[in-house]
Design a protein around this motif. Structure first.
Motif, short mmCIF file in Angstrom:
data_model
loop_
_atom_site.label_atom_id
_atom_site.label_comp_id
_atom_site.label_asym_id
_atom_site.label_seq_id
_atom_site.Cartn_x
_atom_site.Cartn_y
_atom_site.Cartn_z
N LEU A 147 0.82 -1.21 0.00
CA LEU A 147 0.00 0.00 0.00
C LEU A 147 0.86 1.26 0.00
N LEU A 148 2.14 1.12 0.28
CA LEU A 148 3.04 2.27 0.35
C LEU A 148 3.65 2.61 -1.00
N ARG A 149 3.35 1.86 -2.02
CA ARG A 149 4.00 2.06 -3.31
C ARG A 149 3.30 3.13 -4.14
N GLY A 150 4.11 3.81 -4.94
CA GLY A 150 3.55 4.70 -5.95
C GLY A 150 3.09 6.05 -5.46
N VAL A 151 3.58 6.50 -4.31
CA VAL A 151 3.21 7.82 -3.81
C VAL A 151 4.42 8.75 -3.92
N ASP A 152 4.28 9.83 -4.65
CA ASP A 152 5.36 10.79 -4.80
C ASP A 152 4.95 12.10 -4.12
N GLY A 153 5.76 12.58 -3.24
CA GLY A 153 5.40 13.79 -2.51
C GLY A 153 4.42 13.47 -1.39
N CYS A 154 3.57 14.43 -1.08
CA CYS A 154 2.61 14.28 0.02
C CYS A 154 1.18 14.19 -0.51
N VAL A 155 0.36 13.42 0.17
CA VAL A 155 -1.04 13.24 -0.20
C VAL A 155 -1.90 13.40 1.05
N ARG A 156 -3.21 13.47 0.83
CA ARG A 156 -4.17 13.38 1.92
C ARG A 156 -4.80 12.00 1.88
N LEU A 157 -5.42 11.62 2.99
CA LEU A 157 -6.03 10.30 3.06
C LEU A 157 -7.11 10.15 1.99
N ALA A 158 -7.83 11.22 1.67
CA ALA A 158 -8.86 11.15 0.64
C ALA A 158 -8.28 10.79 -0.72
N ASP A 159 -6.99 11.16 -0.95
CA ASP A 159 -6.33 10.84 -2.21
C ASP A 159 -5.90 9.38 -2.27
N ARG A 160 -5.52 8.85 -1.13
CA ARG A 160 -5.05 7.46 -1.04
C ARG A 160 -5.71 6.79 0.16
N PRO A 161 -7.03 6.50 0.07
CA PRO A 161 -7.75 5.95 1.23
C PRO A 161 -7.20 4.62 1.71
N GLU A 162 -6.50 3.88 0.83
CA GLU A 162 -5.96 2.59 1.24
C GLU A 162 -4.89 2.73 2.31
N LEU A 163 -4.34 3.92 2.50
CA LEU A 163 -3.31 4.11 3.53
C LEU A 163 -3.87 3.89 4.93
N LEU A 164 -5.18 3.97 5.08
CA LEU A 164 -5.79 3.69 6.37
C LEU A 164 -5.58 2.24 6.78
#
Length: 380
Positions: A147-164
């Motif tokens: 779930l940590l793959r493919g994120v560049d820079g900073c996001v919000r949880l709404a952008d990547r809800p799977e991070l929950l």
């Protein structure tokens, strides 16, 4: 306490210590060993001697001698992992804080990598990847690491809800201190203390950084681990989830967050109640009843998406408070599991709390969250 800080570092690493004499030096050296002078100047290590009954206090004082970036907080009575972390946090002066458990350690190069990412992205929370390390040295990738793959820079949880669904521990998150203070988040006493701490960080953050790099080694199978300790203290999970739900009721309006957290909560409970090493058979019925009560109390008004297969069936049995049916299903599933071929060495066990959807997902022996497999979490 020894050594007063002379400047504000970028990062404070808080290490609560109790009964880990055999592992302590490895942990401390993994943090400060091999750093350049510039890197060492950006780091502060705050070690909390939580009235350790062994030589840990003496070892900490010896290690701090001549190391101005090491500070030791000595508690007069044992308070447990969560409150020991709070004591270290109260003394920390860094812009960011990282809670590292003293029976774990950082792999080479982890700290410089974290420091570089903090400087580059300035996140509210930085998620880092980890490996589970078993006795004998076998390494295991966590079921949530993808779930940590493919994120560049900073996001919000709404952008990547799977991070929950990333392993909800404190030690895989580096947190901006001012953000932590804004949320007024601290650890509560008891086991499963990470539950009401970890989720709010991700929910409230405007800037979540993701470091797809192994920066933490999580020791498995140590004697005294709560994940293999039968105790009535596993019922602490209910109190911790109640605290989380109270926070959610005050601060969260998005229904999808409430729904996702509900599913994660039930999965986590099923992991605990299904594990022979945690809940004694004579306590299992009572634990299951508490799960069913929380199911009824916190079920989202619009329902939620149950997992498939055996895991989903267990959810249905919890909804009906059908312990005898659950007991029969569990027994049959265990028998069937004993007849399956063994998994390949090094394969990651499914972890219900991180979104595993296989047939074992809601009854896995693999620890989740806050099943922080350490006597640190169960001491006191």
């Amino acid at each position: 306490m020894v050594n007063e800080p002379t400047r504000s570092p970028l990062l404070s690493i808080v290490v609560p210590v109790h009964g880990v004499e055999a592992y302590l030096y490895q942990c401390l050296e993994s943090i400060l060993g091999g750093l350049s002078a510039a890197e060492a100047a950006e780091v502060e290590l705050v070690a909390v001697d939580d009235a350790s009954p062994d030589r840990c206090g003496e070892m900490l004082r010896s290690y701090a001698a001549g190391r101005p970036q090491v500070r030791v907080v000595s508690l007069t009575r044992n308070v447990g992992l969560g409150l020991a972390r709070n004591a270290g946090l109260a003394e920390a002066t860094g812009r960011y804080v990282w809670f590292v458990d003293s029976d774990d350690w950082l792999p080479p190069g982890a700290l410089p990598t974290v420091l570089a990412r903090l400087r580059r992205d300035e996140p509210d929370v930085l998620l880092v990847d980890h490996l589970r390390v078993h006795e004998g040295g076998r390494l295991e990738v966590d079921a949530s690491s993808h779930l940590l793959r493919g994120v560049d820079g900073c996001v919000r949880l709404a952008d990547r809800p799977e991070l929950l669904r990333v392993q909800h521990t404190a030690w895989n998150k580096v947190v901006r201190r001012a953000f932590l203070d804004e949320l007024e988040l601290r650890f509560h006493p008891g086991w499963y203390e990470d539950i009401p701490f970890s989720h709010p960080l991700l929910i409230a953050a405007d800037r979540i950084g993701v470091l797809d790099h192994v920066c933490y080694h999580y020791r498995q199978g140590r004697l005294g681990a709560i994940t293999s300790t039968r105790s009535g203290r596993h019922f602490d999970a209910f109190v911790q989830y109640e605290r989380l739900q109270q926070w959610v009721a005050r601060h969260v309006t998005e229904e999808w967050i409430r729904t996702d957290l509900f599913g994660l909560m039930i999965n986590h409970y099923l992991v605990v109640v299904g594990n022979d090493g945690r809940v004694h058979p004579r306590l299992r019925r009572g634990f299951f009843r508490r799960v069913a009560e929380h199911y009824r109390r916190y079920l989202p008004s619009g329902g939620y998406a149950r997992p498939g297969g055996v895991a989903g069936l267990k959810h249905r049995l919890v909804a009906r408070d059908s312990y005898l049916a659950y007991k029969t299903l569990r027994r049959a599933h265990r028998l069937a599991g004993s007849l399956r071929p063994a998994s390949p060495a090094g394969a990651a066990a499914p972890d219900a709390a991180s979104g595993g959807s296989g047939p074992l997902a809601a009854d896995a022996a693999a620890p989740s969250e806050a099943d922080r497999g350490s006597a640190l979490a169960g001491r006191g």
